[in-house]
Design a protein around this motif. Structure first.
Motif, mmCIF file in Angstrom:
data_model
loop_
_atom_site.group_PDB
_atom_site.id
_atom_site.type_symbol
_atom_site.label_atom_id
_atom_site.label_comp_id
_atom_site.label_asym_id
_atom_site.label_seq_id
_atom_site.Cartn_x
_atom_site.Cartn_y
_atom_site.Cartn_z
ATOM 1 N N GLY A 32 0.813 -1.216 0.000
ATOM 2 C CA GLY A 32 0.000 0.000 0.000
ATOM 3 C C GLY A 32 0.844 1.262 0.000
ATOM 4 N N LEU A 33 1.910 1.239 0.789
ATOM 5 C CA LEU A 33 2.792 2.406 0.841
ATOM 6 C C LEU A 33 3.500 2.609 -0.509
ATOM 7 C CD1 LEU A 33 4.160 4.684 2.443
ATOM 8 C CD2 LEU A 33 5.927 3.024 3.098
ATOM 9 N N THR A 34 3.947 1.493 -1.089
ATOM 10 C CA THR A 34 4.617 1.570 -2.395
ATOM 11 C C THR A 34 3.666 2.145 -3.439
ATOM 12 O OG1 THR A 34 5.903 -0.374 -1.786
ATOM 13 C CG2 THR A 34 5.929 0.257 -4.107
ATOM 14 N N ALA A 35 2.437 1.659 -3.446
ATOM 15 C CA ALA A 35 1.448 2.144 -4.418
ATOM 16 C C ALA A 35 1.206 3.639 -4.226
ATOM 17 C CB ALA A 35 0.144 1.358 -4.271
ATOM 18 N N TYR A 36 1.108 4.063 -2.980
ATOM 19 C CA TYR A 36 0.906 5.483 -2.686
ATOM 20 C C TYR A 36 2.075 6.321 -3.211
ATOM 21 C CZ TYR A 36 1.129 9.840 -0.084
ATOM 22 O OH TYR A 36 1.264 11.158 0.241
ATOM 23 N N LEU A 37 3.303 5.903 -2.922
ATOM 24 C CA LEU A 37 4.481 6.678 -3.344
ATOM 25 C C LEU A 37 4.597 6.725 -4.869
ATOM 26 C CD1 LEU A 37 7.036 5.366 -0.676
ATOM 27 C CD2 LEU A 37 6.036 7.668 -0.783
ATOM 28 N N ARG A 38 4.160 5.638 -5.521
ATOM 29 C CA ARG A 38 4.257 5.598 -6.993
ATOM 30 C C ARG A 38 3.312 6.593 -7.663
ATOM 31 N NH1 ARG A 38 4.357 -0.587 -8.957
ATOM 32 N NH2 ARG A 38 3.969 0.498 -10.936
#
Lengths: 85, 154
Positions: A32-38
């Motif tokens: 979820g964090l990775t998706a947000y940062l992307r």
């Protein structure tokens, strides 16, 4: 707040080595964090998994899988495969 | 067991470290050591000889990862002492990057543990190499051979 670190090629790609971040609403794990940062832009998207290069993630200094939980106070690091020795 | 894990910019004296690892320990019958050096010629890399290597790492996690590798070696073999020293920062060709030294009662465990530590270090400790050549600087790519070598111990 969480502390987010970027190393080596990823640090250069996203233009920062470290930031403090309020855990975005709905973000509960590494995926979820990775998706947000992307969503921050093409550079972020490519550096954090949208490109061909593999990305490793450590939570509190241990490499983890995408489903690993992220909670307030954690240190999350993104980096490429290691090349020491 | 005596364990020493160090991450440092300064050069180290591999001979002195190997000499010191079993000093005063009458139970050590074998000391095996590995020294990794900066190679100027990298066959798989275009751009000519490497003139400088810069090592970045993840302070805190690096020491933790190296200690975990040594701790796992301890569970697999009976060891009397382990020293791991890894340099960071700028290095020139020919300089030593890493030392892994293992002391044991007998050679078999010392040989195996030393190889295990180096194989694991190359795939699990958060270091990243950047090479400078006449054509500029580039990050070193992780090698499939290193992953295979480390995989032997899984």
């Amino acid at each position: 707040m969480i502390r987010v670190l970027y190393f080596a090629r990823l640090r250069e790609a996203v233009g920062t080595g470290e930031e403090s971040l309020a855990l975005p609403p709905g973000v509960e794990d590494v995926a979820g964090l990775t998706a947000y940062l992307r969503t921050r832009g093409p550079r972020w998207d490519e550096a954090l998994g949208g490109g061909p290069a593999p990305v490793l993630v450590a939570v509190n200094q241990t490499v983890v899988a995408p489903r690993a939980r992220v909670a307030d106070g954690d240190e999350v690091a993104f980096f490429p495969p290691v090349t020491g020795g | 067991m005596r364990v020493q894990v160090r991450v440092q910019e300064q050069p180290f004296d591999a001979g002195a470290e190997v000499e010191a690892i079993a000093r005063g320990d009458a139970g050590t019958g074998a000391v095996v050591s590995f020294v990794g050096r900066v190679r100027a010629d990298t066959a798989d890399a275009p751009g000519g000889p490497v003139s400088r290597l810069t090592l970045e790492h993840y302070p805190g996690m690096t020491e933790k990862a190296l200690s975990a590798i040594v701790a796992e070696a301890q569970t697999r073999w009976e060891l009397r002492a382990v020293t791991v020293i890894h340099r960071v920062g700028a290095l020139a060709p020919g300089e030593a990057i890493v030392l892994a030294a293992v002391a044991g009662a007998h050679r078999a465990a010392a040989f195996a543990a030393c190889e295990f530590i180096v194989d694991r270090l190359k795939t699990r400790a958060p270091f990243w190499k950047r090479e400078r050549t006449a054509q500029g600087e580039r990050w070193v790519e992780a090698r499939a051979e290193d992953a295979q070598a480390a995989g032997r111990w899984d």
